[in-house]
Write an enzyme that holds these catalytic residues in place. Sequence first.
Site, PDB file in Angstrom:
ATOM      1  N   HIS A 173       0.831  -1.214   0.000  1.00 22.34           N
ATOM      2  CA  HIS A 173       0.000   0.000   0.000  1.00 22.34           C
ATOM      3  C   HIS A 173       0.865   1.262   0.000  1.00 22.34           C
ATOM      4  O   HIS A 173       0.554   2.245   0.670  1.00 22.34           O
ATOM      5  CB  HIS A 173      -0.944   0.016   1.210  1.00 22.34           C
ATOM      6  CG  HIS A 173      -2.055  -0.998   1.134  1.00 22.34           C
ATOM      7  ND1 HIS A 173      -3.226  -0.778   0.459  1.00 22.34           N
ATOM      8  CD2 HIS A 173      -2.153  -2.259   1.645  1.00 22.34           C
ATOM      9  CE1 HIS A 173      -4.013  -1.849   0.565  1.00 22.34           C
ATOM     10  NE2 HIS A 173      -3.380  -2.765   1.272  1.00 22.34           N
ATOM     11  N   ASP A 192      -1.072  -4.951   6.052  1.00 23.67           N
ATOM     12  CA  ASP A 192      -2.096  -5.774   5.392  1.00 23.67           C
ATOM     13  C   ASP A 192      -1.784  -5.982   3.919  1.00 23.67           C
ATOM     14  O   ASP A 192      -1.104  -5.165   3.302  1.00 23.67           O
ATOM     15  CB  ASP A 192      -3.472  -5.108   5.518  1.00 23.67           C
ATOM     16  CG  ASP A 192      -3.483  -3.711   4.892  1.00 23.67           C
ATOM     17  OD1 ASP A 192      -2.524  -2.961   5.147  1.00 23.67           O
ATOM     18  OD2 ASP A 192      -4.426  -3.391   4.144  1.00 23.67           O
ATOM     19  N   GLU A 193      -2.320  -7.063   3.392  1.00 24.11           N
ATOM     20  CA  GLU A 193      -2.365  -7.307   1.943  1.00 24.11           C
ATOM     21  C   GLU A 193      -1.028  -7.044   1.255  1.00 24.11           C
ATOM     22  O   GLU A 193      -0.991  -6.477   0.157  1.00 24.11           O
ATOM     23  CB  GLU A 193      -3.435  -6.417   1.291  1.00 24.11           C
ATOM     24  CG  GLU A 193      -4.826  -6.686   1.800  1.00 24.11           C
ATOM     25  CD  GLU A 193      -5.865  -5.718   1.245  1.00 24.11           C
ATOM     26  OE1 GLU A 193      -6.968  -6.177   0.943  1.00 24.11           O
ATOM     27  OE2 GLU A 193      -5.576  -4.508   1.122  1.00 24.11           O
ATOM     28  N   ALA A 194       0.070  -7.471   1.878  1.00 24.97           N
ATOM     29  CA  ALA A 194       1.389  -7.264   1.267  1.00 24.97           C
ATOM     30  C   ALA A 194       1.656  -8.400   0.272  1.00 24.97           C
ATOM     31  O   ALA A 194       2.632  -9.141   0.391  1.00 24.97           O
ATOM     32  CB  ALA A 194       2.458  -7.185   2.350  1.00 24.97           C
ATOM     33  N   HIS A 195       0.764  -8.525  -0.716  1.00 21.27           N
ATOM     34  CA  HIS A 195       0.822  -9.679  -1.627  1.00 21.27           C
ATOM     35  C   HIS A 195       2.046  -9.649  -2.539  1.00 21.27           C
ATOM     36  O   HIS A 195       2.391 -10.656  -3.145  1.00 21.27           O
ATOM     37  CB  HIS A 195      -0.452  -9.736  -2.477  1.00 21.27           C
ATOM     38  CG  HIS A 195      -1.706  -9.720  -1.669  1.00 21.27           C
ATOM     39  ND1 HIS A 195      -1.878 -10.481  -0.525  1.00 21.27           N
ATOM     40  CD2 HIS A 195      -2.862  -9.013  -1.820  1.00 21.27           C
ATOM     41  CE1 HIS A 195      -3.085 -10.245  -0.017  1.00 21.27           C
ATOM     42  NE2 HIS A 195      -3.692  -9.355  -0.778  1.00 21.27           N
TER      43      HIS A 195
END
Length: 521
Positions: A269, A332-335
């Site tokens: 992000h 979060d969501e550190a894909h």
Amino acid sequence: MRLSRAVLTAAVVSLTAAGLPASAAAAPAAPERSVTDVVPAPVSAQADPRGDFRLTPFTVITADRGAGQVADYLRGLLRPATGYPLPVVPRAAGLPAISLKLGHDARIGTEGYELKVARDGVTLKANTSDGLFDGVQSLRQLLPAAIESPRVQHRTWTVAGGTILDYPRFAQRGAMLDVARHFFKPDQVKRYIDQIAQYKVNTLHLHLADDQGWRIEIKSWPKLATVGGQTAVGGDPGGYYTQAQYKDLVAYAASRHITVIPEIDMPGHTNAAQSTYAELNCDGVAVPPRTDTEVGYSSLCISSPITYQFVEDVVRELAALTPGEYLHIGGDEAHSTPPADYLAFERKVQPIVAKYGKKVTGWHEIAKSVPPVSAVPQYWGFGGDDPDVAAAAAGGNKILMSPANHAYLDMKYTPRTPLGQDWAGLVEVRDSYDWDPATLVNGVGESQVAGVEAPLWTETIRTSDDIEYMAFPRLPGIAEIGWSPRSTHDWDAYRLRLAKQAPRWVAQGIDFYRSPQVGWQ
Ligand code: TNX
């Protein structure tokens, strides 16, 4: 004397003919408001219909030493609609008074209060000014809804009589506003602070940076705000807070007994930072700015020393702006960050937060990194099994509960809701109220729950009206889940208490969703 059925029927008919419904003849109508209607529901409340207190032009507010700030705030609440002077004085000197007292009452802790409304006066007692502030939020609900009007209303002002003894179930009751996807000006954030404070919310988490925009001035990396702050979702106008504006916001929140928790989301992000400073990318080339709503594509360069210089500079400046204990570091969501890199990043960054005197909070993915026991992972899943979160709780970490299918204020209410998303499902008013933080995640019981938070992500939210439509009426329910004892939980009773709040929102100019689930009057 026994009345015949015919006489009774005739009496009911004549009352009905006089304009009263038959049920009103059988039982007295419930009073317009009562100590038992307060939202969030108090620990205990006994109504006393003979104890109503009349506010008049002669009423004074008395304040113990240390209670002056809350007394001034109360005066500011009551003056616009009443037009009464309501001076804050050290002693009542025989005049009818609302008395704010500080003391030592083991039953009510640091945020509780005892409120007594009687014919001859109102007494509010607490151990701290936070407790007095919470008590004032209950007191204002005992006045007619017109008390919320910004203009003088010529009418009588009666405070419903009775006694409340009250204190919170969980220490943290929060709201989050995403000012990164869309920017909200300081006055808009202050408006939301005032709205959430009335339901005893005590933390405001500001999501200050994301792929689409960076919203806080960082003096050592000045282009983050001046360049990275220019964008927003959909090409809408950006913006950022100068450090002076941000300090003013934090102080305003403190005047409403709310602690601000600032978030810089990382290592994902981060597109706004990486499009502004080329050196934050592994290949040294700045990525293009993004205004779409994809998630999971950006990652700071985990192997680069500059990344940690950047993080340290940001954390140092943010810590200096933050009187509260916690900094939120996202996570979060550190894909796009390989799992090993994610752990390496967290192990370097969490100690930087400690170095500047703050504790870590972050989205629940940080639980994978086995953070220090002072860290608070924020659970945003759907409930059920999450072994990493359960392990953190077993190791002593407290968990903040924001289940997306109950607490996310950006979820649509119904398929026809014009704003919001639905990836976590539809969240009608009842869904936002019908859950228990202490049984949501296996292995995380009552004593491991830090509290609750209602996040509002703003991909589709652009105005204060939009904020209010999504937050009301769900936010009061989540605040009640965080404050009220489990034993008060009852949807059928709650929906009626909630309905009685609506005239207050109307008087405050809050645009809310008129859910068919709620018994609006
Ligand atoms: C997921 S929930 C996100 C946010 C989005 C949100 C939209 C979480 C920790 N991350 O980046 O804004 O969904 O509902």
